[in-house]
Scaffold this motif. Structure first.
Motif, PDB file in Angstrom:
ATOM      1  N   LEU A  63       6.832   8.209  -8.534  1.00 21.75           N
ATOM      2  CA  LEU A  63       8.107   7.632  -8.131  1.00 21.75           C
ATOM      3  C   LEU A  63       8.184   6.180  -8.610  1.00 21.75           C
ATOM      4  O   LEU A  63       7.200   5.450  -8.521  1.00 21.75           O
ATOM      5  CB  LEU A  63       8.245   7.660  -6.606  1.00 21.75           C
ATOM      6  N   GLU A 100       9.374   2.217  -8.608  1.00 18.30           N
ATOM      7  CA  GLU A 100       9.357   1.277  -7.474  1.00 18.30           C
ATOM      8  C   GLU A 100      10.643   1.399  -6.660  1.00 18.30           C
ATOM      9  O   GLU A 100      10.619   1.364  -5.430  1.00 18.30           O
ATOM     10  CB  GLU A 100       9.176  -0.156  -7.987  1.00 18.30           C
ATOM     11  N   GLU A 121      14.981   7.095   9.554  1.00 17.13           N
ATOM     12  CA  GLU A 121      15.056   8.520   9.870  1.00 17.13           C
ATOM     13  C   GLU A 121      15.260   8.818  11.357  1.00 17.13           C
ATOM     14  O   GLU A 121      16.049   9.700  11.697  1.00 17.13           O
ATOM     15  CB  GLU A 121      13.805   9.224   9.330  1.00 17.13           C
ATOM     16  N   GLU A 167      12.701   4.044  -6.451  1.00 20.69           N
ATOM     17  CA  GLU A 167      12.725   5.320  -5.713  1.00 20.69           C
ATOM     18  C   GLU A 167      11.796   5.270  -4.501  1.00 20.69           C
ATOM     19  O   GLU A 167      12.142   5.759  -3.421  1.00 20.69           O
ATOM     20  CB  GLU A 167      12.273   6.472  -6.628  1.00 20.69           C
ATOM     21  N   MET A 195      12.756   5.579  -0.573  1.00 17.53           N
ATOM     22  CA  MET A 195      12.144   6.612   0.259  1.00 17.53           C
ATOM     23  C   MET A 195      11.567   5.999   1.541  1.00 17.53           C
ATOM     24  O   MET A 195      11.718   6.547   2.628  1.00 17.53           O
ATOM     25  CB  MET A 195      11.056   7.332  -0.533  1.00 17.53           C
ATOM     26  N   ILE A 196      10.956   4.836   1.412  1.00 14.99           N
ATOM     27  CA  ILE A 196      10.384   4.172   2.586  1.00 14.99           C
ATOM     28  C   ILE A 196      11.499   3.742   3.548  1.00 14.99           C
ATOM     29  O   ILE A 196      11.388   3.904   4.760  1.00 14.99           O
ATOM     30  CB  ILE A 196       9.505   2.975   2.157  1.00 14.99           C
ATOM     31  N   TYR A 236       1.085   4.043  -3.009  1.00 11.61           N
ATOM     32  CA  TYR A 236       0.831   5.465  -2.786  1.00 11.61           C
ATOM     33  C   TYR A 236       1.955   6.317  -3.384  1.00 11.61           C
ATOM     34  O   TYR A 236       1.704   7.278  -4.109  1.00 11.61           O
ATOM     35  CB  TYR A 236       0.696   5.743  -1.288  1.00 11.61           C
ATOM     36  N   LEU A 237       3.181   5.942  -3.088  1.00 16.11           N
ATOM     37  CA  LEU A 237       4.310   6.731  -3.587  1.00 16.11           C
ATOM     38  C   LEU A 237       4.408   6.632  -5.113  1.00 16.11           C
ATOM     39  O   LEU A 237       4.690   7.614  -5.800  1.00 16.11           O
ATOM     40  CB  LEU A 237       5.621   6.276  -2.945  1.00 16.11           C
ATOM     41  N   THR A 241       0.831  -1.207   0.000  1.00 18.61           N
ATOM     42  CA  THR A 241       0.000   0.000   0.000  1.00 18.61           C
ATOM     43  C   THR A 241       0.865   1.257   0.000  1.00 18.61           C
ATOM     44  O   THR A 241       0.589   2.219  -0.711  1.00 18.61           O
ATOM     45  CB  THR A 241      -0.904   0.003   1.259  1.00 18.61           C
ATOM     46  N   ASP A 242       1.930   1.234   0.814  1.00 16.38           N
ATOM     47  CA  ASP A 242       2.833   2.386   0.855  1.00 16.38           C
ATOM     48  C   ASP A 242       3.503   2.596  -0.504  1.00 16.38           C
ATOM     49  O   ASP A 242       3.596   3.719  -1.001  1.00 16.38           O
ATOM     50  CB  ASP A 242       3.924   2.176   1.920  1.00 16.38           C
ATOM     51  N   MET A 300      14.538   5.076   3.784  1.00 19.87           N
ATOM     52  CA  MET A 300      15.104   6.289   4.394  1.00 19.87           C
ATOM     53  C   MET A 300      14.210   6.777   5.531  1.00 19.87           C
ATOM     54  O   MET A 300      14.696   7.224   6.565  1.00 19.87           O
ATOM     55  CB  MET A 300      15.224   7.421   3.368  1.00 19.87           C
ATOM     56  N   GLY A 301      12.903   6.688   5.311  1.00 20.39           N
ATOM     57  CA  GLY A 301      11.958   7.096   6.341  1.00 20.39           C
ATOM     58  C   GLY A 301      12.057   6.181   7.554  1.00 20.39           C
ATOM     59  O   GLY A 301      12.001   6.629   8.692  1.00 20.39           O
TER      60      GLY A 301
END
Lengths: 469, 257
Positions: free
Chosen positions: A427, A429, A442, A431, A435-436, A421-422, A417-418, A438-439
């Motif tokens: 973006l 797959e 974080e 990227e 991003m997920i 959404y991105l 799902t995440d 990196m989050g």
């Protein structure tokens, strides 16, 4: 003498820092270890007799202690083929001009930012077994902060070293703590006097640069009463063909009302065994924080610990582990609550992919005297594919009736799902996945100095490159 | 232009057919609304247009500006100019809203047209002002801890920043108070021009007071059963879906029957 052939560079281009300098140690004890070599190391450094005694005693213990009987398989690690001591250059350089060009080039290649050299308090580069560069800012000297390699500290401040050396990390703790005590060389010594606040992070940069080089840094940090310091070390290592061992010992003393944060980013090349022993103590109202990132190596076994010795002492462990391509990260921490109203907080984040293994192995011990203490442990893992694995192995011991331990553990895959959404915002797959991730890390990266956070992002970015089709 | 022809869609999880031969055309510059009772396939339709992995097309085509979308990945569709404002935007921890929106804007742009940080921040400020969005939005993590209304505003913010050619807005009006509804509507109206079209999915006609649609479609049992102008929505509001069904003589079972 080790001259690295250029062709080795091309063996594995996948590794980001897959280069090495033609490096020629000035002095080496050769392969293997016996009592004579230990005497030779000690004599070579003109050490006081008491240090030689500590080394010899530790060597006896080392021979008796078994290899760890848990976690990763260490049977490929041949301790007889390790080079236990070598010296890169004869003197610790006091200013940048004295640093050999070849070493400067190495920093250039790793991309140690110019800004860091300028703004950070001092850079101490571990090159082979000893520090070759130590630069202490003038104001630090004026504040009474002692920052040098441990060998220098032993010569210049023997009493301070003798009082603390081996008092937290004893040779009995484990085989590699004993080995380090027997053959240690280099590492960082840092003393922050009473009431002094080192406002900018003090940084050191470690790396391994020749095959079969044992790295046995011994780091000793003493933060005196009401003082504070933020110490940062980062490691990147070039690629080479033989297995290599890194067995550092780190001891941190946080006195009454003092604060220490010890930040490590390690990105050893994929043939390094990183078997470290780190232990800190926090006295009354003191705060000790380990911030620990493990991104590379072949095998990492590292369980930094904190002894909360005084009332209201606080301990924190914030860590990330990244394991890909059959890397085995067995990490965690140990919190020993010895006094009332102590608290500890553990946040462990790990990511494994392409056959990597990430384990969290941790112990929380509330002793009888540790009334009204609390501990919170949070372990989050993302497993990126079916080839990878993760295990959480917590051990909680509560020996009084009024302390609390909370443990939360979560293992997940990247949520579809995440990703959707991105990706619905354009973006790709890969990227979106980055991003997920990196989050996810974080909470760790936002605690790092800016330059390190940037570097960490680059490393993760690079390591995620091949993760999606 | 979006053209959907004889679309059949199944839910992967239970292999149930939800869309059963749907036809729909949305010309450029038009705002279309789909209304319909619960469980009739409205959300499935919107997710299928965007390429959600939860659904699969078993028959028919979705064509956008002459490109067949059926087998394209979600991000490829986004790069063709499609956007979806989701009914339940997902929360992604650790990713700052501002960083995400910047990345999203650049993701659909070719290398030589990337938006610089400065340009981006200026535009973001303008759009946030326009939508009455407070400054703290940007540094919060993507949708994390956002209220229902904040999430919907954030979808509209993203839409206005990304500037898609077609925006599918799935129940963008649900859970909004009047003020938020007005703001969201203002955003949609601001986007309206000859190069922008929108498909709004809703249960109620209240958003249509603020966003005047060109066409209203009614969906029942996986198909568009009737279409008209916005008076159709008013008619529905007055008479209800069951009434319309009986009026049209359709044999469709409504979930709440």
């Amino acid at each position: 003498m080790i001259i690295i052939d250029d062709s080795i560079k091309n063996l594995n281009d996948n590794y980001q820092y897959g280069f090495k300098d033609n490096f020629n140690p000035l002095y080496s004890t050769g392969d293997g270890l016996n009592e004579d070599i230990i005497r030779e190391i000690s004599a070579h450094k003109n050490e006081p007799e008491w240090m030689l005694k500590i080394r010899l005693k530790a060597f006896k213990i080392y021979k008796k202690l078994p290899m760890p009987d848990f976690g990763p398989d260490l049977s490929d690690l041949d301790l007889n083929k390790i080079r236990y001591f070598q010296r890169a250059s004869d003197h610790v350089s006091r200013n940048w001009d004295d640093v050999p060009d070849q070493i400067k080039n190495t920093f250039e290649k790793i991309g140690v930012p110019e800004a860091e050299r300028k703004y950070l308090a001092g850079a101490e580069a571990q090159y082979e077994s000893e520090a070759v560069y130590a630069n202490i800012k003038k104001e630090f000297k004026e504040m009474g902060i002692i920052f040098s390699d441990t060998d220098t500290a032993l010569r210049e401040h023997p009493d301070l070293v003798k009082k603390h050396f081996g008092k937290l990390v004893t040779p009995q703790m484990n085989k590699f703590a004993a080995l380090n005590t027997a053959v240690w060389s280099g590492g960082v010594f840092l003393y922050v006097p009473k009431g002094v606040h080192a406002k900018i992070p003090i940084q050191a940069f470690f790396r391994i640069n020749a095959g079969r080089t044992g790295q046995f840094e011994r780091t000793l940090i003493i933060v005196d009463e009401d003082a504070s310091v933020n110490y940062v070390e980062g490691c990147t290592a070039p690629n080479y063909s033989e297995d290599s061992l890194h067995a550092a010992n780190v001891e941190v003393f946080v006195k009454k009302n003092a604060f220490c944060r010890y930040t490590t980013i390690q990105n050893w090349s994929d043939n390094v065994y990183s078997l470290e022993t780190k232990r800190a103590s926090a006295d009354e109202n003191g705060t000790m924080e380990w911030v620990d990132g493990n991104l590379g190596s072949k095998v990492t076994m590292k369980y930094p610990s904190i002894d909360l010795n005084g009332p209201h002492a606080t301990g924190t462990m914030l860590s990330i582990a990244f394991a890909s391509n059959n890397i085995y990260q067995d990490t965690g921490c140990i919190m020993r609550h010895h006094a009332p109203h102590t608290s500890s907080n553990v946040v462990s984040k790990s990511i494994c992919k392409s056959g990597g293994i990430c384990n969290y192995r941790g112990t929380i011990r509330m002793n009888k005297e540790a009334h009204y203490s609390k501990s919170h442990i949070e372990c989050d893992t993302i497993i990126m594919d079916d080839d990878s694995a993760s295990d959480t192995i917590p051990h909680n011991e509560i020996n009084n009736g009024d302390s609390e331990v909370e443990h939360e553990a979560k293992v997940s895959k990247i949520s579809e799902t995440d990703l959707y959404y991105l990706m619905s915002r354009g973006l790709s797959e890969s990227e979106a996945t980055k991003m997920i991730i990196m989050g996810f890390i974080e909470p760790f990266s936002n605690q790092l100095p800016m330059e390190y956070a940037v570097e960490l992002n680059k490393l993760i970015d690079y390591q995620m490159e091949d993760s999606v089709g | 232009m979006l053209k959907i022809k004889n679309l059949h869609v199944k839910i992967n999880e239970n292999d149930k057919e939800v869309i059963k031969g749907l036809n729909l055309t949305i010309p450029d510059g038009e705002v279309h609304v789909i209304m319909g009772p619960n469980g009739t396939g409205k959300s499935t339709l919107s997710q299928t247009i965007m390429g959600s992995p939860k659904y699969r097309i078993t028959n028919g085509d979705i064509i956008f500006n002459h490109t067949k979308l059926n087998d394209l990945a979600t991000d490829e569709r986004a790069r063709l100019g499609l956007f979806i404002g989701m009914q339940y935007p997902t929360e992604i921890s650790g990713v700052k809203n501002v960083d995400f929106i910047h990345a999203a804007m650049n993701a659909i742009k070719p290398d030589n047209q990337k938006v610089s940080v400065l340009e981006f921040m200026q535009r973001l400020d303008t759009v946030m002002d326009f939508l009455d969005i407070t400054e703290d939005y940007t540094n919060r993590y993507l949708n994390e801890g956002f209220s229902g209304g904040e999430k919907k505003r954030n979808e509209i913010l993203q839409m206005m920043m990304i500037q898609p050619k077609l925006a599918i807005l799935d129940e963008i009006d649900s859970g909004l108070d009047i003020d938020a509804l007005k703001v969201v509507s203002k955003g949609i109206n601001e986007m309206r021009d000859n190069n922008f079209s929108s498909l709004i999915i809703t249960h109620y006609d209240r958003i249509l007071k603020y966003v005047r649609p060109d066409v209203v479609h009614v969906m029942m049992d996986g198909r568009v059963v009737t279409s008209g102008d916005y008076h159709l929505a008013e008619q529905l509001e007055a008479g209800g879906y069951a009434n319309l069904r009986d009026l049209l003589g359709i044999d469709a079972k409504l979930v709440d029957d």
